[in-house]
Design a protein around this motif. Structure first.
Motif, PDB file in Angstrom:
ATOM      1  N   ASN A   5      34.213  42.963  52.922  1.00  0.00           N
ATOM      2  CA  ASN A   5      35.581  43.187  53.393  1.00  0.00           C
ATOM      3  C   ASN A   5      35.981  44.664  53.482  1.00  0.00           C
ATOM      4  OD1 ASN A   5      35.974  40.350  53.366  1.00  0.00           O
ATOM      5  ND2 ASN A   5      36.305  40.448  51.163  1.00  0.00           N
ATOM      6  N   LEU A   6      35.006  45.541  53.392  1.00  0.00           N
ATOM      7  CA  LEU A   6      35.290  46.975  53.500  1.00  0.00           C
ATOM      8  C   LEU A   6      34.269  47.611  54.423  1.00  0.00           C
ATOM      9  CD1 LEU A   6      35.640  48.179  49.763  1.00  0.00           C
ATOM     10  CD2 LEU A   6      37.482  47.451  51.290  1.00  0.00           C
ATOM     11  N   VAL A  19      39.812  48.791  54.883  1.00  0.00           N
ATOM     12  CA  VAL A  19      39.923  47.398  54.430  1.00  0.00           C
ATOM     13  C   VAL A  19      39.795  46.536  55.681  1.00  0.00           C
ATOM     14  CG1 VAL A  19      41.334  45.692  53.220  1.00  0.00           C
ATOM     15  CG2 VAL A  19      41.434  48.105  52.530  1.00  0.00           C
ATOM     16  N   ASN A  20      38.820  45.625  55.655  1.00  0.00           N
ATOM     17  CA  ASN A  20      38.407  44.973  56.892  1.00  0.00           C
ATOM     18  C   ASN A  20      38.457  43.450  56.802  1.00  0.00           C
ATOM     19  OD1 ASN A  20      37.293  44.769  59.487  1.00  0.00           O
ATOM     20  ND2 ASN A  20      35.199  44.678  58.673  1.00  0.00           N
ATOM     21  N   ARG A  21      39.712  42.931  56.785  1.00  0.00           N
ATOM     22  CA  ARG A  21      39.921  41.474  56.904  1.00  0.00           C
ATOM     23  C   ARG A  21      41.015  41.261  57.947  1.00  0.00           C
ATOM     24  NH1 ARG A  21      41.964  38.294  52.265  1.00  0.00           N
ATOM     25  NH2 ARG A  21      40.860  36.539  53.186  1.00  0.00           N
ATOM     26  N   ASN A  26      44.258  42.088  56.623  1.00  0.00           N
ATOM     27  CA  ASN A  26      43.630  42.888  55.557  1.00  0.00           C
ATOM     28  C   ASN A  26      44.193  42.591  54.162  1.00  0.00           C
ATOM     29  OD1 ASN A  26      42.145  44.153  57.636  1.00  0.00           O
ATOM     30  ND2 ASN A  26      43.804  45.614  57.970  1.00  0.00           N
ATOM     31  N   LEU A  28      44.667  41.430  50.397  1.00  0.00           N
ATOM     32  CA  LEU A  28      43.756  41.680  49.272  1.00  0.00           C
ATOM     33  C   LEU A  28      43.533  40.396  48.469  1.00  0.00           C
ATOM     34  CD1 LEU A  28      45.405  45.022  48.024  1.00  0.00           C
ATOM     35  CD2 LEU A  28      43.372  44.771  49.502  1.00  0.00           C
ATOM     36  N   THR A  32      38.006  41.293  47.744  1.00  0.00           N
ATOM     37  CA  THR A  32      38.307  42.620  48.312  1.00  0.00           C
ATOM     38  C   THR A  32      38.682  43.608  47.206  1.00  0.00           C
ATOM     39  OG1 THR A  32      39.117  41.442  50.254  1.00  0.00           O
ATOM     40  CG2 THR A  32      39.632  43.793  50.125  1.00  0.00           C
ATOM     41  N   LEU A  36      36.793  47.029  46.395  1.00  0.00           N
ATOM     42  CA  LEU A  36      37.467  48.338  46.321  1.00  0.00           C
ATOM     43  C   LEU A  36      37.089  49.050  45.022  1.00  0.00           C
ATOM     44  CD1 LEU A  36      41.022  47.499  47.745  1.00  0.00           C
ATOM     45  CD2 LEU A  36      39.461  49.237  48.652  1.00  0.00           C
ATOM     46  N   GLY A  56      43.331  50.604  57.235  1.00  0.00           N
ATOM     47  CA  GLY A  56      43.102  49.181  57.451  1.00  0.00           C
ATOM     48  C   GLY A  56      42.494  48.937  58.829  1.00  0.00           C
ATOM     49  N   VAL A  63      47.509  47.033  55.073  1.00  0.00           N
ATOM     50  CA  VAL A  63      47.227  45.864  54.234  1.00  0.00           C
ATOM     51  C   VAL A  63      48.548  45.102  54.096  1.00  0.00           C
ATOM     52  CG1 VAL A  63      46.731  45.144  51.852  1.00  0.00           C
ATOM     53  CG2 VAL A  63      45.295  46.891  52.938  1.00  0.00           C
TER      54      VAL A  63
END
Ligand code: CAA
Length: 260
Positions: A5-6, A19-21, A26, A28, A32, A36, A56, A63
């Motif tokens: 997710n990053l 942050v890659n959702r 994105n 948390l 994730t 982090l 993000g 996020v």
């Protein structure tokens, strides 16, 4: 290190963590937050990294908060563990020995606003939106919002945001001192990189000590904080960077810092 997710990219001493959702804006979740933690521990240990940018994925959100779907059925004990994991991440970022710049490229809500607050400096795209909407969900902020927001923008203004759950735009965030600068979204990452590069060219040890003096000093009485600063100032005189910085000034040339 690979993450689910990053995204992490490093160049010229600057690490960019995304942050890659994007499908969940994105948000948390536990995974994730764990990533982090591992990512920032790695960046702390990596001597080649002198500044970090946090942003993000996608055009809509920095996020959008802690993951509401993942939180909904938590019992109180699990909710406390989740909050403590979030606090661990925020503490690590806040106390990283390198500067961390948040490039807020859209919604920074709840845990997303708290993540931005844990960073040293916040730049925002003019599409960014900030807020602590937890009261709309029947809860309070869990990753430090009730503490870092009033410390940054003052008690009264923070309480208004916390009690109403209202979102504010980037211009209002700038007016409140919640962000340092607002730029067009297309220029956001470049602006963050220019700042990161400028800081990365300074003596890394001196920058780290500045960060420590501000962060720790603000939690102390003034006399103790000034003593803390004096001790940190003295410590600089044990570094090659102090000799280089002062010699360079007197020799009328640019300083070439080594971070030692
Ligand atoms: N958690 C989980 N999923 C989220 C999310 C979140 N915080 N925010 C957005 N999403 C998901 C949505 O559920 C939606 O998923 P589906 O497509 O599967 O339905 C997707 O992201 C896109 O979101 P929207 O359709 O809602 O997009 P929108 O443009 O209509 O609205 C928004 C955008 C205003 C940011 C809205 O998504 C929103 O209000 N999100 C929640 C914000 C929030 O309340 N954050 C605080 C969470 S609590 C917290 O953070 C506690 C803490 O301090 C630890």
């Amino acid at each position: 290190m690979e993450f689910n997710n990053l995204l992490v990219e490093k160049s010229d001493g600057i690490a960019t963590v995304t942050v890659n959702r994007p499908r969940a804006l994105n948000a948390l979740n536990e995974e994730t937050l764990g990533e982090l933690l591992a990512c920032f521990e790695g960046l702390e240990a990596d001597a080649s990294v002198r500044a970090v940018i946090l942003t993000g994925a996608g055009e809509k959100a920095f996020v959008a908060g802690a993951d509401i779907a993942a939180m909904k059925d938590l019992d109180a004990v699990a909710a406390r563990d989740f909050a403590l994991l979030g606090h661990q991440v925020m503490h690590l970022i806040e106390h990283l020995s390198k500067p961390v710049i948040a490039a807020v490229n859209g919604f920074a809500l709840g845990g997303g606003c708290e993540l931005a607050l844990a960073c040293d400096i916040r730049f925002a795209g003019d599409n960014a939106r900030f807020g602590q909407p937890e009261v709309n969900l029947g809860v309070i902020p869990g990753f430090g919002g009730t503490q870092r927001l009033p410390r940054l923008i003052g008690k009264g203004r923070a309480k208004e945001l916390l009690f109403t759950g209202d979102m504010i735009d980037a211009g209002e965030a700038l007016r409140l001192g919640l962000v340092n600068r607002v730029v067009p979204p297309a220029e956001l990452l470049d602006a963050a990189r220019v700042l990161a590069a400028k800081i990365a060219a300074k003596g890394a040890f001196a920058v780290a000590l500045c960060k420590e003096a501000v962060n720790n000093g603000l939690e102390m009485e003034m006399d103790k904080a000034c003593r803390f600063e004096a001790d940190h100032f003295a410590l600089c005189f044990a570094t090659a960077d102090q000799k280089e910085g002062m010699s360079a000034f007197l020799e009328k040339r640019p300083a070439n810092f080594s971070g030692r």
